[in-house]
Design a protein around this motif. Structure first.
Motif, mmCIF file in Angstrom:
data_model
loop_
_atom_site.group_PDB
_atom_site.id
_atom_site.type_symbol
_atom_site.label_atom_id
_atom_site.label_comp_id
_atom_site.label_asym_id
_atom_site.label_seq_id
_atom_site.Cartn_x
_atom_site.Cartn_y
_atom_site.Cartn_z
ATOM 1 N N ASN A 140 -4.891 -3.281 0.837
ATOM 2 C CA ASN A 140 -3.514 -2.953 0.485
ATOM 3 C C ASN A 140 -2.678 -4.235 0.479
ATOM 4 O OD1 ASN A 140 -1.049 -1.848 0.077
ATOM 5 N ND2 ASN A 140 -1.128 -0.454 1.809
ATOM 6 N N GLU A 150 -0.551 -5.591 -1.587
ATOM 7 C CA GLU A 150 0.820 -5.628 -2.051
ATOM 8 C C GLU A 150 1.827 -5.461 -0.913
ATOM 9 O OE1 GLU A 150 1.315 -2.861 -5.162
ATOM 10 O OE2 GLU A 150 3.034 -3.899 -6.028
ATOM 11 N N ASP A 179 -4.575 1.126 -13.525
ATOM 12 C CA ASP A 179 -3.161 1.469 -13.551
ATOM 13 C C ASP A 179 -2.888 2.835 -12.936
ATOM 14 O OD1 ASP A 179 -0.729 0.319 -14.253
ATOM 15 O OD2 ASP A 179 -0.514 1.775 -15.882
ATOM 16 N N VAL A 183 -2.375 5.490 -10.400
ATOM 17 C CA VAL A 183 -2.106 5.462 -8.966
ATOM 18 C C VAL A 183 -2.825 6.572 -8.225
ATOM 19 C CG1 VAL A 183 0.050 4.215 -8.801
ATOM 20 C CG2 VAL A 183 0.049 6.589 -9.566
ATOM 21 N N VAL A 184 -3.324 7.545 -9.000
ATOM 22 C CA VAL A 184 -3.949 8.689 -8.356
ATOM 23 C C VAL A 184 -5.394 8.366 -8.005
ATOM 24 C CG1 VAL A 184 -4.305 11.153 -8.553
ATOM 25 C CG2 VAL A 184 -2.590 10.029 -9.958
ATOM 26 N N LYS A 185 -5.675 8.282 -6.720
ATOM 27 C CA LYS A 185 -7.054 8.059 -6.312
ATOM 28 C C LYS A 185 -7.576 9.362 -5.724
ATOM 29 C CE LYS A 185 -5.752 5.225 -3.222
ATOM 30 N NZ LYS A 185 -5.780 4.345 -2.073
ATOM 31 N N ASP A 206 -8.645 11.457 0.641
ATOM 32 C CA ASP A 206 -7.795 12.460 -0.004
ATOM 33 C C ASP A 206 -8.375 13.858 0.131
ATOM 34 O OD1 ASP A 206 -6.074 10.471 -0.862
ATOM 35 O OD2 ASP A 206 -7.357 10.057 -2.594
ATOM 36 N N ASP A 237 -7.697 15.087 3.505
ATOM 37 C CA ASP A 237 -6.271 15.360 3.610
ATOM 38 C C ASP A 237 -5.901 16.688 2.959
ATOM 39 O OD1 ASP A 237 -3.980 14.187 4.753
ATOM 40 O OD2 ASP A 237 -3.157 13.924 2.740
ATOM 41 N N LYS A 238 -6.550 16.995 1.856
ATOM 42 C CA LYS A 238 -6.274 18.253 1.151
ATOM 43 C C LYS A 238 -6.450 19.442 2.075
ATOM 44 C CE LYS A 238 -6.186 18.042 -3.723
ATOM 45 N NZ LYS A 238 -6.908 16.931 -4.367
ATOM 46 N N GLU A 295 4.185 5.494 6.992
ATOM 47 C CA GLU A 295 2.929 5.354 6.262
ATOM 48 C C GLU A 295 1.950 6.424 6.743
ATOM 49 O OE1 GLU A 295 0.909 1.702 6.988
ATOM 50 O OE2 GLU A 295 -0.758 2.211 5.662
ATOM 51 N N LEU A 296 1.210 7.004 5.814
ATOM 52 C CA LEU A 296 0.123 7.893 6.211
ATOM 53 C C LEU A 296 -1.170 7.124 6.007
ATOM 54 C CD1 LEU A 296 1.298 11.265 4.604
ATOM 55 C CD2 LEU A 296 1.373 10.627 6.999
ATOM 56 N N MET A 345 9.466 -0.753 3.029
ATOM 57 C CA MET A 345 8.248 0.018 2.815
ATOM 58 C C MET A 345 7.819 -0.017 1.344
ATOM 59 S SD MET A 345 7.481 0.936 5.832
ATOM 60 C CE MET A 345 6.241 2.209 5.770
ATOM 61 N N TYR A 399 4.149 8.236 -7.264
ATOM 62 C CA TYR A 399 3.459 9.461 -7.657
ATOM 63 C C TYR A 399 3.653 10.474 -6.534
ATOM 64 C CZ TYR A 399 -0.612 12.574 -8.099
ATOM 65 O OH TYR A 399 -1.429 13.648 -8.157
ATOM 66 N N ARG A 409 2.518 13.159 -4.425
ATOM 67 C CA ARG A 409 1.218 13.765 -4.130
ATOM 68 C C ARG A 409 1.350 15.204 -3.682
ATOM 69 N NH1 ARG A 409 -2.879 10.207 -3.639
ATOM 70 N NH2 ARG A 409 -4.198 11.820 -2.763
ATOM 71 N N TYR A 413 -0.480 2.795 -1.444
ATOM 72 C CA TYR A 413 -0.693 3.469 -0.168
ATOM 73 C C TYR A 413 0.106 4.764 -0.110
ATOM 74 C CZ TYR A 413 3.827 2.138 1.892
ATOM 75 O OH TYR A 413 5.153 2.010 2.177
ATOM 76 N N GLU A 414 -0.145 5.544 0.955
ATOM 77 C CA GLU A 414 0.513 6.842 1.093
ATOM 78 C C GLU A 414 1.740 6.715 1.989
ATOM 79 O OE1 GLU A 414 -1.791 7.851 -1.379
ATOM 80 O OE2 GLU A 414 -3.096 7.415 0.302
ATOM 81 N N LEU A 415 2.873 7.201 1.492
ATOM 82 C CA LEU A 415 4.114 7.126 2.261
ATOM 83 C C LEU A 415 4.688 8.531 2.372
ATOM 84 C CD1 LEU A 415 6.380 5.080 3.352
ATOM 85 C CD2 LEU A 415 7.501 5.543 1.184
#
Lengths: 782, 79
Positions: free
Chosen positions: A91, A93, A266, A268-270, A275, A278-279, A535-536, B32, B41, B43, B59-61
């Protein structure tokens, strides 16, 4: 010794790196003034030993949370010999955002690119050399978990620490840069260290900087009037944050080589493994149910004496004879309680408990056999005063650690953040954020780890409110009080359901806790619920090593406390309860200093139902409540000691029910008084260990108010409960003689109504008074 | 089309145009990575509908609706 500080985002593997570097040399200490822990340890593989300081995980150097202020002040004020900035390579960025700020400080900096192993697995690549060239500071790729390349990192950090580094900025906007340079010169003129960092923060309108350097503000403000950006106008906060992220995305897209095709890059959905987990765990319907089930198992595995209800099921199926032949052996107490298997937590508790009593018994046997009559007090002192108090506290250690282990696993895997996510909506109604749930639920086990856990709360007021009500979530040590007195009430007054009383008191505790939070958040600890921007983290497996280090820290902390404060207090109580006013050893409570002290304070508890209205022996309740301040186990232990005074030859029972019956019969306490007594013990100042934790964890200046809060809350709550219950007096009447068996205090009803009404009126009035005061103050401020 | 993050439907993507609000809260959003130009996006929403979970800068926020109220985005067309 050189000092290297570790700085980085939360969850970037900082603690893992710290543990790997320092091994077992780590020690935990409180940061001066602030209640967040700093850890430091020693790295020994260089030509000289280096001290490693683990700073709290932060996203930025702006003063948003306590952690950020601490890290910022440490780097600026203490100027470590080198700052190691750990970056999560998966991560880049967001992690580089902090790096752009660290670059501005005049301190040697080295970047540790962590989680390279995960990156490799995903097939992604980072061009380390290119990154190093662009940042202008050394960059080393490592894996803290696999301990890859750590020696290389330390070697280069050591190199870097030899020469000073001038801070530099990545901001490129000419006009902004011009202003920064001007302010920097002004700072230099004032002799401020790190002028560049301070200049940028002042331009950014940083809270701390603005209040520290008011004199330079006009200069900045004048400039801002002449400046206007196309997109942001004169919003410098946005301009600078934006230019940092722009710099990062412009420069580092080329450094990072993702495995995916350019089209996918490009998106963003991974849909990673994380995930998918998490679902399920944060599912709209099942999320809450799964949370409830997980919590149930955590407490079940720690506190249950009937694992998976095997005993109950077997009993229901009529298969008692299937019980293994442990019965009667020493294993029975260890692994079995009743017909059920003990949970791991209880097995550990029993193991310690049995070992401790074996030590005490053999020691007291040896001592009383060898010492003369004159030295009987010595046996009492060692065995009843020192050892029993100490062991009573230490006996809880295993269960606390087991509970802590489960919560650490939940934290480590990333589930805890989701719990806060799921529950935030509910908790906001009480002026708390979702994160407050975890410390509260831990309170049912033990207040000490629960209070430590409140560190995850960002807002000081929220934290104070949470710490204050944690003891209301009735802990494991308060359960014996509930069980014994409820049992005693059943036997003496003829209530049909002891478990109903116990559950009722638990529920009462939760209700009072939430009511108090609501009240505090509207009055003394006023404020909106803190923002919830969090942040998660991705799910990952917990690491055994870091879990163990974590537990070891906790254990050390707890043992240290047991041997200082708690030991001293048990000795004092033992002395008071075994010596008379003639300073002679009498070896029992009757005639002791404690008895007369108890009689002296007894009237205080009259409105609560266990004061002057009781018979001569009524002081035991006052004394029991006072000894409960040391440890809540003392309450029933005190009953046990005194029961032997009332009924000669009485031997203590395991659950203390008989003792409670004797107390009720001999003091003439009413059932309302019993309930009020339980409530008082639940809400009043918790045990010594919890008080010490509260002192360590509360923000400065809040401790004394918190003690006062506990005293007032318990007194008011018990008095109200007692008065309200007195509206329904019931007495057990002997069916044969038609006489009232349980004593009935005449005139109870007569004063119960005015007292309860006035107590409620005072509560309501004080809330309104405070609200009015707040409103007036706010008006004045305007 | 401009839209606040709080008005987004699950699965929608957008580019941040503006971050409103003030003081520490806004500062936190910036720190952040919630800055103009970032791609967001949505989610999911928490079981009780309130905190939102977004993907931003890889990342997930999670943030509350009251905070999502401050973020204005240009909606991207569904792919």
């Amino acid at each position: 010794m050189k000092r290297f500080a570790l700085a980085g985002n939360p969850n970037c593997g900082k603690t893992t790196l710290f543990n790997s570097l320092t091994g077992s040399t780590a020690h935990v200490g409180n940061w001066p003034g602030v209640t967040v822990e700093k850890r430091s340890g020693t790295y020994k593989k260089l030509e000289e030993h280096v001290s490693i300081i683990d700073l709290p995980g932060i996203y930025s150097l702006s003063p948003y949370t306590n952690e950020e202020v601490i890290s910022r002040n440490y780097i600026l004020d203490e100027h470590p010999d080198c700052v190691i900035n750990i970056i999560d390579a998966t991560n880049l960025e967001r992690n580089l955002y902090l790096t752009t700020q660290l670059l501005e400080i005049n301190v040697p900096l080295i970047v540790a690119l962590n989680m390279m192993d995960v990156l490799d697995k995903n097939g992604d690549r980072v061009d380390v050399n290119a990154l190093e060239k662009k940042l202008g500071v050394p960059v080393v790729a490592i894996s803290a978990l696999k301990e890859d390349n750590l020696d290389e990192l330390m070697k280069r950090a050591y190199e870097a620490s030899k020469s000073p580094r001038e801070g530099k900025t990545i901001i490129t906007n000419k006009d902004v840069l011009h202003l920064i340079k001007d302010v920097q010169i002004a700072f230099k003129g004032k002799g401020v260290e790190d002028p560049l960092f301070h200049a940028i923060k002042l331009v950014e309108n940083d809270e701390l900087e603005v209040s520290n350097h008011k004199d330079l503000l006009p200069m900045v403000e004048d400039f801002k009037k002449t400046f206007s950006d196309d997109t942001f106008g004169d919003d410098f906060e946005a301009i600078i944050a934006d230019s940092r992220y722009h710099y990062i995305s412009d420069n580092y897209a080329s450094v990072m080589k993702r495995a995916e095709t350019p089209e996918q890059k490009d998106v963003v959905v991974k849909t990673s493994k994380s995930d998918k987990i998490d679902k399920v765990l944060t599912h709209r319907v099942f999320g809450l149910i799964i949370l409830a089930v997980i919590l149930f198992f955590v407490f079940h595995l720690t506190f249950s004496e009937d694992l998976f209800y095997i005993g109950a099921i077997r009993g229901a199926a009529g298969l008692e004879e299937w019980a293994p032949s442990f019965e009667g052996s020493i294993y029975e107490g260890l692994f079995w309680t009743g017909g059920g298997i003990n949970s791991p937590g209880v097995i550990l508790f029993n193991f310690f408990d049995m070992s401790f009593s074996a030590i005490t018994d053999s020691l007291s046997g040896v001592m009383s056999a060898n010492l003369g009559e004159e030295l009987a007090w010595l046996t009492g002192f060692v065995c009843d005063g020192v050892l029993s108090g100490l062991f009573a506290i230490l006996g809880f250690l295993p269960q606390i650690l087991v509970l802590f282990l489960f919560f650490s696993i939940m934290e480590d895997t990333g589930y805890m953040a989701r719990v806060a996510f799921i529950l935030d909506r509910i908790f906001r109604k009480f002026g708390l954020s979702g994160r407050a749930f975890i410390p509260m639920i831990m309170g049912f086990g033990c207040s000490v780890p629960a209070m430590i856990n409140t560190r995850t709360l960002a807002d000081d007021k929220e934290r104070t409110a949470t710490i204050r009500v944690i003891p209301f979530f009735s802990c494991g040590a308060k359960l014996p009080i509930l069980v014994a007195i409820a049992g005693g009430m059943v036997m003496h007054f003829g209530f049909p359901h002891p478990d109903l009383i116990v559950y009722g008191m638990y529920v009462l505790g939760v209700i009072v806790a939430l009511a108090c939070v609501l009240l505090m958040r509207n009055t003394t600890l006023k404020g909106d619920a803190a923002p919830f921007i969090m942040e998660l983290p991705e799910y990952h497996w917990p690491q055994f090593r870091s879990l163990m280090i974590h537990l070891w820290d906790k254990a050390k902390h707890f043992v240290k406390k047991a041997f200082t404060i708690i030991l001293a207090s048990t000795i004092v109580i033992w002395f008071l309860s075994n010596f008379g006013w003639n300073w002679m050893y009498i070896g029992e409570m009757e005639g002791s200093i404690l008895e007369s002290l108890g009689q002296f304070i007894q009237p205080i508890f009259t409105p609560l139902g266990f004061g002057a209205q009781l018979s001569v022996a009524g002081w035991v309740f006052a004394v029991a409540a006072i000894t409960g301040l040391i440890a809540k186990e003392n309450v029933i232990a005190t009953f046990s000691v005194l029961a032997a005074v009332f009924v000669s030859g009485f031997e203590g029972t395991a659950e203390g029910v008989e003792e409670a019956v004797i107390m009720i019969a001999n003091t003439g306490i009413t059932w309302q008084g019993c309930i009020s007594f339980i409530a008082f013990n639940m809400f009043t100042i918790p045990c010594f260990a919890a008080v010490a934790s509260a002192k360590a964890e509360l923000p400065k200046g809040q401790f004394k108010w918190t003690l006062l809060f506990w005293v007032v809350a318990s007194y008011l709550a018990s008095a109200s409960i007692y008065s309200l219950l007195n509206l329904f007096p019931t007495n057990k009447i002997d069916s044969e003689t038609g006489l009232i068996i349980s004593p009935y205090y005449d005139g109870q009803l007569a004063w119960a109504i005015p007292v309860s009404v006035s107590i409620i009126a005072i509560c309501v009035l004080s809330v309104f008074a405070i609200k009015w005061w707040n409103a007036r103050k706010a008006k004045e401020a305007n | 089309m401009l839209k606040k993050l709080v008005e987004f439907k699950i699965g929608e993507t957008g580019l941040i145009k503006k971050v409103e609000g003030e003081g520490r809260l806004r500062r936190r959003l910036f720190d952040m990575g919630v800055t103009p130009g970032a791609k967001v996006y949505l989610r999911k929403k928490a079981p009780l509908g309130d905190p939102l979970e977004v993907t931003i800068r890889g990342y997930e926020l999670t943030l509350r609706k009251s905070e999502a109220e401050l973020v204005v985005l240009e909606v991207e067309d569904a792919k």
